[in-house]
Design a protein around this motif. Structure first.
Motif, mmCIF file in Angstrom:
data_model
loop_
_atom_site.group_PDB
_atom_site.id
_atom_site.type_symbol
_atom_site.label_atom_id
_atom_site.label_comp_id
_atom_site.label_asym_id
_atom_site.label_seq_id
_atom_site.Cartn_x
_atom_site.Cartn_y
_atom_site.Cartn_z
ATOM 1 N N LYS A 108 84.048 30.397 77.827
ATOM 2 C CA LYS A 108 84.843 29.185 78.025
ATOM 3 C C LYS A 108 85.439 28.649 76.727
ATOM 4 C CE LYS A 108 83.007 27.407 82.364
ATOM 5 N NZ LYS A 108 82.273 26.316 83.036
ATOM 6 N N THR A 109 84.849 29.011 75.618
ATOM 7 C CA THR A 109 85.366 28.547 74.327
ATOM 8 C C THR A 109 85.527 29.742 73.403
ATOM 9 O OG1 THR A 109 83.114 28.114 73.534
ATOM 10 C CG2 THR A 109 84.307 26.266 74.522
ATOM 11 N N ASP A 110 86.427 29.596 72.447
ATOM 12 C CA ASP A 110 86.708 30.665 71.492
ATOM 13 C C ASP A 110 85.668 30.632 70.373
ATOM 14 O OD1 ASP A 110 87.785 32.712 70.116
ATOM 15 O OD2 ASP A 110 89.657 31.702 69.578
ATOM 16 N N ASN A 111 84.446 31.033 70.716
ATOM 17 C CA ASN A 111 83.354 30.973 69.739
ATOM 18 C C ASN A 111 82.945 32.355 69.220
ATOM 19 O OD1 ASN A 111 82.171 32.011 71.994
ATOM 20 N ND2 ASN A 111 80.727 30.322 72.317
ATOM 21 N N GLY A 112 83.750 33.355 69.523
ATOM 22 C CA GLY A 112 83.460 34.705 69.030
ATOM 23 C C GLY A 112 82.427 35.461 69.837
ATOM 24 N N GLU A 113 81.973 34.903 70.962
ATOM 25 C CA GLU A 113 80.965 35.561 71.790
ATOM 26 C C GLU A 113 81.565 36.784 72.494
ATOM 27 O OE1 GLU A 113 77.737 35.097 72.410
ATOM 28 O OE2 GLU A 113 77.492 33.420 71.017
ATOM 29 N N THR A 114 80.753 37.832 72.580
ATOM 30 C CA THR A 114 81.124 39.003 73.376
ATOM 31 C C THR A 114 79.995 39.278 74.370
ATOM 32 O OG1 THR A 114 80.115 40.539 71.794
ATOM 33 C CG2 THR A 114 82.460 40.021 71.494
ATOM 34 N N VAL A 115 80.280 40.098 75.347
ATOM 35 C CA VAL A 115 79.271 40.496 76.338
ATOM 36 C C VAL A 115 79.136 42.008 76.299
ATOM 37 C CG1 VAL A 115 78.703 40.610 78.800
ATOM 38 C CG2 VAL A 115 79.684 38.522 77.842
ATOM 39 N N TYR A 116 77.890 42.458 76.189
ATOM 40 C CA TYR A 116 77.628 43.903 76.167
ATOM 41 C C TYR A 116 76.978 44.310 77.483
ATOM 42 C CZ TYR A 116 75.794 48.483 74.871
ATOM 43 O OH TYR A 116 75.506 49.833 74.829
ATOM 44 N N VAL A 117 77.568 45.306 78.130
ATOM 45 C CA VAL A 117 77.038 45.826 79.391
ATOM 46 C C VAL A 117 76.765 47.319 79.204
ATOM 47 C CG1 VAL A 117 77.441 46.159 81.859
ATOM 48 C CG2 VAL A 117 78.367 44.131 80.706
ATOM 49 N N GLU A 118 75.587 47.744 79.623
ATOM 50 C CA GLU A 118 75.209 49.152 79.486
ATOM 51 C C GLU A 118 74.591 49.636 80.784
ATOM 52 O OE1 GLU A 118 71.715 51.535 77.135
ATOM 53 O OE2 GLU A 118 73.024 50.280 75.891
ATOM 54 N N GLY A 119 74.932 50.862 81.154
ATOM 55 C CA GLY A 119 74.359 51.422 82.368
ATOM 56 C C GLY A 119 74.955 52.768 82.700
ATOM 57 N N ALA A 170 78.362 36.219 82.892
ATOM 58 C CA ALA A 170 78.791 35.590 81.641
ATOM 59 C C ALA A 170 79.978 34.665 81.881
ATOM 60 C CB ALA A 170 79.150 36.663 80.614
ATOM 61 N N LEU A 171 80.894 35.088 82.751
ATOM 62 C CA LEU A 171 82.033 34.229 83.083
ATOM 63 C C LEU A 171 81.573 32.977 83.834
ATOM 64 C CD1 LEU A 171 84.636 36.907 84.220
ATOM 65 C CD2 LEU A 171 84.846 35.395 82.238
ATOM 66 N N ALA A 172 80.604 33.137 84.714
ATOM 67 C CA ALA A 172 80.133 32.003 85.521
ATOM 68 C C ALA A 172 79.351 30.988 84.696
ATOM 69 C CB ALA A 172 79.269 32.517 86.670
ATOM 70 N N ASP A 173 78.563 31.487 83.703
ATOM 71 C CA ASP A 173 77.733 30.551 82.940
ATOM 72 C C ASP A 173 78.439 29.979 81.712
ATOM 73 O OD1 ASP A 173 77.603 32.459 80.909
ATOM 74 O OD2 ASP A 173 75.604 33.149 81.435
ATOM 75 N N GLY A 174 79.731 30.330 81.523
ATOM 76 C CA GLY A 174 80.516 29.703 80.462
ATOM 77 C C GLY A 174 80.515 30.408 79.133
ATOM 78 N N THR A 175 80.042 31.644 79.082
ATOM 79 C CA THR A 175 80.024 32.377 77.811
ATOM 80 C C THR A 175 81.431 32.499 77.221
ATOM 81 O OG1 THR A 175 78.096 33.642 78.506
ATOM 82 C CG2 THR A 175 79.416 34.577 76.720
ATOM 83 N N LYS A 181 73.863 52.073 88.093
ATOM 84 C CA LYS A 181 72.693 51.349 87.589
ATOM 85 C C LYS A 181 73.077 50.611 86.325
ATOM 86 C CE LYS A 181 67.979 52.130 85.879
ATOM 87 N NZ LYS A 181 66.987 53.177 85.498
ATOM 88 N N ILE A 182 72.759 49.327 86.243
ATOM 89 C CA ILE A 182 73.029 48.543 85.045
ATOM 90 C C ILE A 182 71.715 48.290 84.313
ATOM 91 C CG2 ILE A 182 73.787 46.310 84.145
ATOM 92 C CD1 ILE A 182 75.864 46.149 86.265
ATOM 93 N N GLU A 183 71.693 48.665 83.027
ATOM 94 C CA GLU A 183 70.490 48.474 82.216
ATOM 95 C C GLU A 183 70.459 47.078 81.597
ATOM 96 O OE1 GLU A 183 68.036 50.526 81.961
ATOM 97 O OE2 GLU A 183 68.891 52.346 82.855
ATOM 98 N N THR A 184 71.614 46.617 81.149
ATOM 99 C CA THR A 184 71.664 45.312 80.490
ATOM 100 C C THR A 184 73.062 44.731 80.598
ATOM 101 O OG1 THR A 184 71.217 44.142 78.410
ATOM 102 C CG2 THR A 184 72.249 46.284 78.214
ATOM 103 N N GLY A 185 73.131 43.385 80.633
ATOM 104 C CA GLY A 185 74.420 42.688 80.623
ATOM 105 C C GLY A 185 75.043 42.533 82.000
ATOM 106 N N ASP A 186 75.884 41.468 82.139
ATOM 107 C CA ASP A 186 76.588 41.199 83.393
ATOM 108 C C ASP A 186 77.814 40.358 83.068
ATOM 109 O OD1 ASP A 186 77.505 40.187 85.858
ATOM 110 O OD2 ASP A 186 75.519 40.382 86.738
ATOM 111 N N LEU A 187 79.008 40.963 83.161
ATOM 112 C CA LEU A 187 80.239 40.263 82.790
ATOM 113 C C LEU A 187 80.506 39.075 83.706
ATOM 114 C CD1 LEU A 187 82.830 39.988 81.131
ATOM 115 C CD2 LEU A 187 83.898 41.665 82.674
ATOM 116 N N ARG A 188 80.363 39.258 85.002
ATOM 117 C CA ARG A 188 80.659 38.158 85.932
ATOM 118 C C ARG A 188 79.705 36.985 85.737
ATOM 119 N NH1 ARG A 188 84.625 39.277 89.444
ATOM 120 N NH2 ARG A 188 85.165 41.486 89.774
#
Length: 334
Positions: free
Chosen positions: A88-99, A81-86, A72-79
């Motif tokens: 794509k640039t070195d802007n310091g963005e991270t993705v948090y996934v919890e579940g 994030a990759l698809a929507d361009g999170t 079960k995933i509560e929040t976040g989705d790495l794939r």
């Protein structure tokens, strides 16, 4: 020759730094893994072995979703994030996934994962670094606090409603109440007021302990046998299916303590004895001396606590997970 020596020294420093970083990653309390741009696992540390049940040699080379299989995933989705361009640039963005992770052995574990991108010099995604943390205890604490808030709300509403109801009844001008009825209704109001006072005192004590790490004690000589006798007298009016027995030796000594706090402890013990022995029976309150110390006990015919639950008896908001606990209101503080 000088260049060769310099290169050898440089290589030695780089190799030493590489080994240092590898040791940090392997011995980190958090799980750490490195992914390539296609989300295949390149590195997998020991903490992740414990969390997932996968061995490093089995996990490396596999697709991320094979090893980190979410029940079960509560929040976040790495794939996504990759698809929507999170990334794509070195802007310091991270993705948090919890579940809730489905381990290889079929058990579940609550995890929080922070994915951070690593880029090549030309700006293309090279790797993704994942920091994985077991949040099971945090989740459990949240659930306990949510249950606590719900329970406190209920336990505050019940005596307040009773006090208001009986007081409003006594104030009715269209009825002339006899002395016996007034005494009975006033007794209910007093009993529910005591219940409110006890709950509020427990809440204030817990709050002070959390804020200050301790509470100020007003020390004096206290007779525990007298406190116990008064507690039994008060609680005897709250149950018709229990009988109380006092068992203190003659000349039971006074102890140095805070009378208000000791009364609170005894009230909590006696109240719990009534609450968790729903079939009634004898509740014994007693004590004994042993050299320079005294022991006070409350014994009831209830189901008792397991060894595992005894270890957590002083943990705030903790309540035993059993059929009787689920049917019985309580805050986990008393």
């Amino acid at each position: 020759a000088a260049i060769a020596v310099h290169n050898a020294q440089l290589y030695e420093r780089i190799d030493q730094e590489r080994r240092r970083l590898a040791a940090i990653v392997q011995h980190s309390a958090d799980g750490v893994m490195i992914l390539d741009s296609e989300l295949r696992i390149l590195s997998f540390n020991r903490a992740l072995e414990r969390m997932t049940g996968w061995k490093t040699e089995d996990a490396v080379g596999r697709d991320l979703d094979e090893v980190i299989a979410w029940k079960k995933i509560e929040t976040g989705d790495l794939r996504r994030a990759l698809a929507d361009g999170t990334f794509k640039t070195d802007n310091g963005e991270t993705v948090y996934v919890e579940g809730d992770l489905l381990r290889i052995d079929g058990l579940t574990l609550s995890l929080g994962i922070v994915y951070a991108p690593l880029f090549n010099a030309d700006g293309t995604l090279s790797n993704i670094i994942a920091n994985v943390r077991d949040i099971s205890n945090f989740r459990q604490a949240q659930e306990m606090q949510n249950m606590f808030i719900s329970t406190v709300s209920h336990e505050l509403k019940t005596p307040v409603a009773l006090i208001k109801g009986y007081a409003a009844t006594l104030r009715r001008e269209d009825v002339e109440w006899d002395a016996e009825t007034v005494r009975e209704y006033a007794g209910v109001i007093e009993e529910e007021s005591d219940r409110l006072t006890s709950l509020i005192l427990n809440l204030l004590t817990a709050s002070r302990l959390q804020a200050d790490g301790g509470i100020d004690l007003q020390l004096s000589d206290v007779r525990l046998d007298w406190l116990a006798a008064r507690a039994v007298e008060r609680f005897s009016t709250s149950t018709t299916i229990h009988q109380f027995k006092l068992n203190f030796p003659p000349k039971f000594p006074a102890v140095e303590g805070d009378e208000v706090r000791l009364r609170q402890v005894i009230d909590n013990l006696v109240g719990n004895a009534i609450k968790y022995s729903p079939d009634g029976g004898i509740i014994e309150v007693g004590g004994h001396c042993d050299g320079d110390s005294v022991t006070l006990y409350v014994r009831d015919p209830g189901v008792g606590l397991s060894e595992r639950d005894r270890e957590r008896v002083f943990e705030r908001f903790y309540r035993v997970d059993g059929a009787l606990s689920r049917k019985t209101q309580g805050t986990g503080l008393g």
